[in-house]
Each structure stands twice: as structure tokens, then as C-alpha cells.
Design an enzyme around this catalytic site. Structure first.
Site, PDB file in Angstrom:
ATOM      1  N   LYS A 301      44.002 -29.099  -2.884  1.00 31.55           N
ATOM      2  CA  LYS A 301      42.759 -28.936  -3.634  1.00 31.55           C
ATOM      3  C   LYS A 301      41.841 -30.145  -3.515  1.00 31.55           C
ATOM      4  O   LYS A 301      42.242 -31.227  -3.130  1.00 31.55           O
ATOM      5  CB  LYS A 301      43.058 -28.574  -5.101  1.00 31.55           C
ATOM      6  CG  LYS A 301      43.418 -27.084  -5.211  1.00 31.55           C
ATOM      7  CD  LYS A 301      43.622 -26.604  -6.622  1.00 31.55           C
ATOM      8  CE  LYS A 301      43.951 -25.109  -6.608  1.00 31.55           C
ATOM      9  NZ  LYS A 301      44.318 -24.608  -7.929  1.00 31.55           N
ATOM     10  N   ARG A 336      52.890 -23.943  -6.810  1.00 31.52           N
ATOM     11  CA  ARG A 336      52.233 -23.005  -5.890  1.00 31.52           C
ATOM     12  C   ARG A 336      51.659 -23.822  -4.737  1.00 31.52           C
ATOM     13  O   ARG A 336      50.807 -24.683  -4.959  1.00 31.52           O
ATOM     14  CB  ARG A 336      51.120 -22.258  -6.641  1.00 31.52           C
ATOM     15  CG  ARG A 336      50.315 -21.289  -5.800  1.00 31.52           C
ATOM     16  CD  ARG A 336      49.211 -20.655  -6.652  1.00 31.52           C
ATOM     17  NE  ARG A 336      48.403 -19.704  -5.907  1.00 31.52           N
ATOM     18  CZ  ARG A 336      47.329 -20.017  -5.206  1.00 31.52           C
ATOM     19  NH1 ARG A 336      46.918 -21.263  -5.143  1.00 31.52           N
ATOM     20  NH2 ARG A 336      46.658 -19.079  -4.561  1.00 31.52           N
TER      21      ARG A 336
HETATM   22  C1  8Y4 Z   1      41.972 -25.869  -0.675  1.00 29.41           C
HETATM   23  C2  8Y4 Z   1      43.104 -25.245  -1.037  1.00 29.41           C
HETATM   24  C3  8Y4 Z   1      40.823 -25.632  -1.390  1.00 29.41           C
HETATM   25  C4  8Y4 Z   1      43.130 -24.398  -2.115  1.00 29.41           C
HETATM   26  C5  8Y4 Z   1      40.856 -24.773  -2.463  1.00 29.41           C
HETATM   27  C6  8Y4 Z   1      42.001 -24.135  -2.816  1.00 29.41           C
HETATM   28  C7  8Y4 Z   1      45.386 -21.156  -8.466  1.00 29.41           C
HETATM   29  C8  8Y4 Z   1      45.744 -19.819  -8.386  1.00 29.41           C
HETATM   30  C9  8Y4 Z   1      44.230 -20.262  -6.892  1.00 29.41           C
HETATM   31  C10 8Y4 Z   1      46.012 -21.969  -9.447  1.00 29.41           C
HETATM   32  C11 8Y4 Z   1      47.237 -20.021 -10.106  1.00 29.41           C
HETATM   33  C12 8Y4 Z   1      42.900 -22.480  -4.382  1.00 29.41           C
HETATM   34  C13 8Y4 Z   1      45.029 -17.871  -7.000  1.00 29.41           C
HETATM   35  C14 8Y4 Z   1      42.318 -21.602  -5.425  1.00 29.41           C
HETATM   36  N1  8Y4 Z   1      44.454 -21.427  -7.519  1.00 29.41           N
HETATM   37  N2  8Y4 Z   1      46.645 -19.237  -9.197  1.00 29.41           N
HETATM   38  N3  8Y4 Z   1      45.005 -19.259  -7.393  1.00 29.41           N
HETATM   39  N4  8Y4 Z   1      46.930 -21.345 -10.242  1.00 29.41           N
HETATM   40  N5  8Y4 Z   1      48.146 -19.501 -10.919  1.00 29.41           N
HETATM   41  N6  8Y4 Z   1      41.941 -23.257  -3.859  1.00 29.41           N
HETATM   42  O1  8Y4 Z   1      45.731 -23.164  -9.628  1.00 29.41           O
HETATM   43  O2  8Y4 Z   1      44.051 -22.466  -4.069  1.00 29.41           O
HETATM   44  S1  8Y4 Z   1      43.101 -20.019  -5.601  1.00 29.41           S
END
Ligand code: 8Y4
Length: 356
Positions: A301, A336
Site C-alpha cells: 500500500k 492479506r
Molecule cells: C497497492 C496495493 C496499492 C494494494 C493499493 C492496494 C483491503 C481489502 C483492499 C483491506 C480488507 C488494496 C479488498 C485495496 N484492501 N479488504 N481490500 N482489508 N479486508 N490496495 O485493507 O489492496 S483493496
């Protein structure tokens, strides 16, 4: 007017033999229903009238003594200590890994729904092979500015993937905010609902999850993905997130969802700036005070990029492992992640060092 509130942020975690010995000698208190204890804690008082926050660090012994006079504190210690029953058939006495499987147009994007599904299924199987306990299948991008996916399109993307992975015996969670997608995915074999809106986006979501009787992950966020960053304004991010998650849990229970079917998640990056993500990660153990299993999801993130200067998300593995490790030491039950193999290696190594 708001009421005065008391919080306890566990600190000084000890694991394995140190936890058992410290517990036996009264030098620590049990935490999160696992092989874990905490030796001190920040007792935080928030004034309902002024919002003023005061905090004091107390040792385990002082906390226990104070709990005899302060029933609110006794309740905190009870919730912190409560055993965490299995979630979706997974015992939570050892850390678990959730592998991220995006089935969005921008992730497996070279031609055709069928080819996309096939690639996604292969990736899901590879993550399971590499040590993922749960595969989180999502067909809706929640990135700020991402275009809305129609219900039909989301179903077309995720259902074949859920079905194939469930048929292979994998535990699948469905990452969606839509009640119909929850229902169809569970019909196709998904065992967990993962909703980044904590069942608040779709007015039918709570009743649907209650009726299906499936475990659900309630994640903290504010507003909707495209407006959430305007709401990244907290008096104290960990305390505010605690209060708002507690509210989400109450609403879920009122709708008929069993407490035993709820897992919570601070929602790293959702309506949060870097300082908030860091504070939530540092004080993650506060959330054990809800007495529920805890998911931490920060893989790749942006706050990791902001702290380290690594701009490419797929180059943030090392930072992602660091924060995931912190979360596990704090007692998170599930992480996750994108990089399952590397995370599994870290979890094994950490487990070997902490469990003795
Ligand atoms: C790079 C990598 C940039 C990942 C953005 C992201 C969560 C989630 C997401 C979380 C739960 C993401 C579906 C966003 N984040 N579900 N989902 N908790 N439970 N962004 O933090 O990974 S999607």
C-alpha cells in the site's frame, strides 16, 4: 453529547515461553486468545465533553489491581483475553495468510473473460500452494477514481473463479460490497464475505450476510472509495477507528449476524493518510479490545511507498513484510497479502522464533 471513554492499548507483547512464564507470575496479561501476552498497556481516557485525551502507561500488575476498582477496565481485560474461536473453520491459534486475487479489468487484462478467469484460477491455485489459507477474490476495484463495475460484470468476473477454487477445496473469501455478489459467490462456494464498506454500502448487505450465516470481515473506512480521502481527519486515528468499528460490529449484530462470524480490520489506506496508517499499525493491539479476530492488510500500500520512497507498488515487498511482521507480533490473526510465498516464509521463521 458523547460519553467519557476508556481505552487500553496493550504494549510490550511477549510470546511463547516468555508469555507463559510471565502469565504464571502475574507479570503479563493474556491477549487475543493466542500464545501471546502483554506486559504493559496505555490506559487512555477520552473526555466526552472536550475530546481531550490523556494516557498513562501501566504494568500488568497495576492494570489488574485497577481493574478490581474500575469495572470498565475489567471488561477491557476480559475482551482482550477472550479466546478467538475458529473463523470459517480456520483455527486462529497460528497466524493465517489471505492471498489477494484481483479479477478486475486492469489486472488480468489481455483478452476475454474466459482467458482472464483461467489466469486468475491458476494464480489462486499457486497462492494456495505457496501457503495461502484463504484466497480473497475481488472483481470490483476500490481504488480512488476507479470506475464503478456493474453488478452483472462483477458477477461474470468473480463467479467462475470462486467456483473453480472452491471446487479445488480452497477457502475462498469474496471481496465485494454488493449483496447479490455476496449471495451468488456463497452459492458458488465462497465461505467468507470481505466487505471494505463493513456492510454499509449496499442496504441489503447486512440482511444478506445474516441470512447466509457466513463469516464476514468488517473493514473500517469512511465514505465511499472516491470520496474517502476527504474524510481522513481524525482526533486520534486508532481510537476513532476503534469506535467506528465497534459501531459497525453493533449494526451487524443488530441485523442478526452472530458475533462469532465477525472479523475486524483497520482498513489500512482507506480514508487514512500515512500518519494514520502508521499510528494504526503501531497501536494495532488496541483493536483486540473488541474481542474479535483481527485482519491486517497493508501489502504494497501507498503509505509504505511514502515512508520508503519506493514508488512502484510491486517493489514494496520488503516494506510489506516489515509491517505484516509487526502486525503478527501485535497478535493479528490474518494478514492479506499479494506475495504469499514470501509472507509464508516470514510467518514460518517468525513462528519458529516466537513459539518455544
Ligand atoms: C497497492 C496495493 C496499492 C494494494 C493499493 C492496494 C483491503 C481489502 C483492499 C483491506 C480488507 C488494496 C479488498 C485495496 N484492501 N479488504 N481490500 N482489508 N479486508 N490496495 O485493507 O489492496 S483493496
Amino acid at each position: 453529547m458523547k460519553r467519557d471513554r476508556l481505552y487500553l492499548i496493550p504494549d510490550g507483547q511477549v510470546h511463547g515461553a516468555a508469555a507463559r512464564t510471565a502469565l504464571a507470575r502475574g507479570l503479563a496479561l493474556p491477549l487475543a486468545g493466542s500464545d501471546l501476552a502483554f506486559t504493559c498497556g496505555w490506559l487512555v481516557h477520552r473526555c466526552g465533553e472536550t475530546g481531550e485525551i490523556s494516557r498513562r502507561l501501566l504494568g500488568a500488575q497495576a492494570l489488574r489491581e485497577k481493574a478490581e476498582r474500575v469495572p470498565q477496565l475489567a471488561e477491557w481485560l476480559n475482551r482482550l483475553a477472550a479466546p478467538r474461536p475458529a473463523f470459517a473453520g480456520m483455527s486462529l491459534d497460528t497466524p493465517r495468510i489471505m492471498g489477494i486475487l484481483n479479477v478486475t479489468p486492469d489486472s488480468f487484462s489481455d483478452g476475454g473473460l474466459h482467458a482472464e478467469a483461467k489466469k486468475a484460477i491458476e494464480h489462486g491455485l499457486r497462492m494456495a500452494q505457496a501457503g495461502a489459507d484463504v484466497i480473497d477474490v475481488g472483481g470490483e476495484s476500490t481504488r480512488p477514481g476507479a470506475s464503478e463495475v456493474s453488478e452483472g460484470e462483477e458477477l461474470d468476473r468473480v463467479i467462475p473463479v470462486v467456483e473453480a477454487l472452491a471446487r479445488e477445496g480452497l477457502t475462498v473469501s469474496i471481496d465485494t460490497r454488493k449483496a447479490t455478489v455476496m449471495r451468488e459467490a456463497v452459492k458458488a462456494g465462497a465461505r467468507i464475505v470481505n466487505d471494505v464498506s463493513a456492510l454499509s454500502h449496499d442496504p441489503r448487505a447486512r440482511a444478506t450476510v445474516a441470512e447466509l450465516g457466513v463469516p464476514v470481515i468488517l473493514m473500517h473506512m469512511r465514505g465511499e472509495p472516491d470520496t474517502m480521502m476527504k474524510l481522513a481527519d481524525y482526533t486520534d486515528a486508532p481510537l476513532d477507528v476503534f469506535d467506528e468499528l465497534e459501531e459497525a460490529v453493533s449494526r451487524a449484530e443488530e441485523a442478526g449476524i452472530a458475533r462469532a462470524n465477525i472479523m475486524i480490520d483497520p482498513g489500512i489506506g482507506f480514508a487514512k493518510k500515512t500518519e494514520h496508517n502508521l499510528a494504526l499499525t503501531r497501536h494495532l493491539a488496541l483493536l483486540h479490545g473488541l474481542g474479535l479476530p483481527l485482519l491486517y492488510a497493508a501489502s504494497r500500500k501507498r503509505f509504505i511507498g511514502e515512508v520508503t520512497g519506493v514508488e512502484r507498488a510491486d517493489a514494496r515487498l520488503a516494506g510489506s513484510l516489515a509491517v505484516a511482521q509487526m502486525a503478527l507480533v501485535a497478535g493479528a490473526h490474518l494478514v492479506r497479502v499479494h506475495d504469499v510465498e514470501e509472507t509464508a516464509q516470514m510467518v514460518r521463521m517468525l513462528g519458529m522464533l516466537l513459539t518455544n
